[in-house]
Scaffold this motif. Structure first.
Motif, mmCIF file in Angstrom:
data_model
loop_
_atom_site.group_PDB
_atom_site.id
_atom_site.type_symbol
_atom_site.label_atom_id
_atom_site.label_comp_id
_atom_site.label_asym_id
_atom_site.label_seq_id
_atom_site.Cartn_x
_atom_site.Cartn_y
_atom_site.Cartn_z
ATOM 1 N N GLU A 188 0.834 -1.197 0.000
ATOM 2 C CA GLU A 188 0.000 0.000 0.000
ATOM 3 C C GLU A 188 0.868 1.246 0.000
ATOM 4 N N TYR A 189 0.266 2.360 -0.444
ATOM 5 C CA TYR A 189 0.907 3.674 -0.445
ATOM 6 C C TYR A 189 2.172 3.664 -1.311
ATOM 7 N N SER A 190 3.297 4.097 -0.772
ATOM 8 C CA SER A 190 4.522 4.208 -1.568
ATOM 9 C C SER A 190 5.045 2.850 -2.012
ATOM 10 N N THR A 191 4.752 1.799 -1.266
ATOM 11 C CA THR A 191 5.240 0.477 -1.651
ATOM 12 C C THR A 191 4.555 -0.016 -2.921
ATOM 13 N N ALA A 192 3.320 0.436 -3.168
ATOM 14 C CA ALA A 192 2.647 0.080 -4.421
ATOM 15 C C ALA A 192 3.361 0.717 -5.615
ATOM 16 N N ASP A 193 3.877 1.941 -5.440
ATOM 17 C CA ASP A 193 4.662 2.579 -6.501
ATOM 18 C C ASP A 193 5.963 1.823 -6.733
ATOM 19 N N TRP A 194 6.563 1.353 -5.644
ATOM 20 C CA TRP A 194 7.785 0.538 -5.786
ATOM 21 C C TRP A 194 7.507 -0.708 -6.617
ATOM 22 N N TYR A 195 6.368 -1.338 -6.393
ATOM 23 C CA TYR A 195 6.009 -2.548 -7.144
ATOM 24 C C TYR A 195 5.878 -2.233 -8.639
ATOM 25 N N SER A 196 5.258 -1.114 -8.966
ATOM 26 C CA SER A 196 5.110 -0.731 -10.369
ATOM 27 C C SER A 196 6.469 -0.477 -11.018
ATOM 28 N N ASN A 197 7.369 0.150 -10.289
ATOM 29 C CA ASN A 197 8.714 0.395 -10.813
ATOM 30 C C ASN A 197 9.464 -0.910 -11.053
ATOM 31 N N MET A 198 9.297 -1.863 -10.146
ATOM 32 C CA MET A 198 9.964 -3.156 -10.303
ATOM 33 C C MET A 198 9.429 -3.904 -11.522
ATOM 34 N N LEU A 199 8.137 -3.792 -11.787
ATOM 35 C CA LEU A 199 7.571 -4.444 -12.978
ATOM 36 C C LEU A 199 8.176 -3.859 -14.251
ATOM 37 N N ILE A 200 8.415 -2.551 -14.249
ATOM 38 C CA ILE A 200 9.002 -1.913 -15.427
ATOM 39 C C ILE A 200 10.449 -2.342 -15.603
ATOM 40 N N LYS A 201 11.189 -2.425 -14.508
ATOM 41 C CA LYS A 201 12.622 -2.713 -14.600
ATOM 42 C C LYS A 201 12.918 -4.198 -14.790
#
Length: 373
Positions: A188-201
């Motif tokens: 949740e919150y900022s960790t959800a953004d981290w997950y999206s970044n990991m999917l891209i990378k």
């Protein structure tokens, strides 16, 4: 005849799930093709062919449904007796085989190709359906995980990801891809953004240990503030039991391997002294014993809280139940009727004091005065 050509085809079995190798037709060196009845096409009806080394290679070559192979096999006495009569007419099980034209073979090939295309479409649809159902199943499984969602403010990120791995083992989720997919349900919150970044990378097809290491490196708090907060956390107000459970959780998040005795001491240290002194430390075997004793002493905190809230009236202010009286100074001085304490009346200092002196006293005082003055 020196040889015959046997046409092998992989066809579905009667159950529709498994595959079997069939001999669909036999051809002669002069180009004639004879079809074999459908009921006799399975290879297990052609034992003389199964015993040849050619069939061993055919079986290795055919792995998928509708694959075909046309193989020339040298004539032997057993093959001749099984497929030729004395005049070299093709037969099988004492039945003469029907000659089929090349046009019939072409139509069969076209039908076979259309069947293959249709089968591929069905396989693709089944795969998509399985993926969709698998995603839904992962969503249902995630609801049964016995861990809280990670918000980035949790005390120990590495400890949280270890608990996540244990839950994956409990539900037999071993594939890296499934672990990565189910992880998004707990961020949740900022960790959800981290997950999206990991999917891209790295994409969902990457290895799980890459995600795990990046997670700890990103969210692990290597400073002392979480430990300092957990140890310094003390009871302020409210329920004693709520305090004890919160304190225990804070300590376990930063140090899960802490021994039970130290954990009990740290929880009790944050209690008010008048509460902690009523607990026998020697009788506590676990934190549940401490919580049980704390629950029995909730009334002490309630009583203390009530006493602190009692209203105390200042001496210079009238109580609510006391009858209000007008200031006598204002009344006597005809200043109006005012309701305030006499000690703080403004006209108190303005009142003139008149001293009365009689004539005899004044005469004596004058006679005693030096006449030269």
């Amino acid at each position: 005849m020196e040889k015959l050509r046997f046409d092998f085809t992989v066809k579905p079995a009667t159950d529709g799930k498994s595959n079997i190798i069939c001999i669909s037709s036999i051809a002669t060196p002069n180009g004639q093709v004879f079809g074999i009845p459908v009921e006799y096409q399975p290879a297990n009806h052609h034992q003389v062919i199964l015993n040849t080394p050619n069939y061993v290679k055919v079986r290795k070559s055919l792995n998928k449904r509708h694959q075909t192979r046309k193989i020339w096999i040298t004539m032997t006495d057993d093959i001749s007796k099984a497929y030729l009569d004395e005049e070299d007419n093709l037969q099988f099980n004492d039945m003469y085989l029907e000659e089929i034209s090349e046009q019939t073979n072409s139509s069969e090939c076209m039908q076979r190709g259309s069947n293959q295309t249709l089968e591929k479409l069905l396989e693709k649809l089944l795969e998509e359906k399985e993926k969709k159902s698998e995603t839904q199943n992962l969503g249902k499984i995630s609801k049964d995980f016995m861990i809280e969602k990670f918000t980035g403010r949790n005390s120990n990120a590495c400890q949280w990801i270890k608990d996540f791995n244990k839950e994956c083992e409990r539900f037999q989720i071993d594939e890296d891809k499934k672990k990565i997919e189910i992880l998004k349900n707990f961020l949740e919150y900022s960790t959800a953004d981290w997950y999206s970044n990991m999917l891209i990378k790295f994409t969902v097809e990457s290895e799980w240990n890459i995600w795990e290491k990046n997670f700890c490196d990103t969210f692990a708090n290597k400073g002392w503030s979480p430990i300092r907060y957990a140890l310094a956390y003390k009871y302020q107000a409210g329920s004693l039991l709520d305090y004890a459970l919160k304190k225990e959780k804070l300590i376990l998040e930063v140090r899960k391997s802490i021994d039970t005795g130290t954990l009990i001491d740290l929880i009790a240290f944050g209690l008010p002294n008048f509460v902690a002194d009523k607990i026998d430390r020697e009788t506590l075997q676990g934190t549940e014993d401490l919580c049980n004793e704390i629950g029995k002493l909730e009334h002490l905190v309630g009583k203390n809280k009530y006493e602190k809230k009692m209203y105390v009236c200042p001496d210079n202010k009238p109580k609510k139940n006391e009858e209000k009286k007008p200031c006598p100074i204002c009344v006597n001085g005809k200043k109006g009727i005012r309701y305030h304490p006499e000690d703080i009346c403004w006209f108190k200092n303005q009142k003139s004091i008149v001293k009365t002196v009689n004539n005899s006293e004044l005469e004596i005082e004058l006679n005693e005065t030096n006449p030269k003055n």
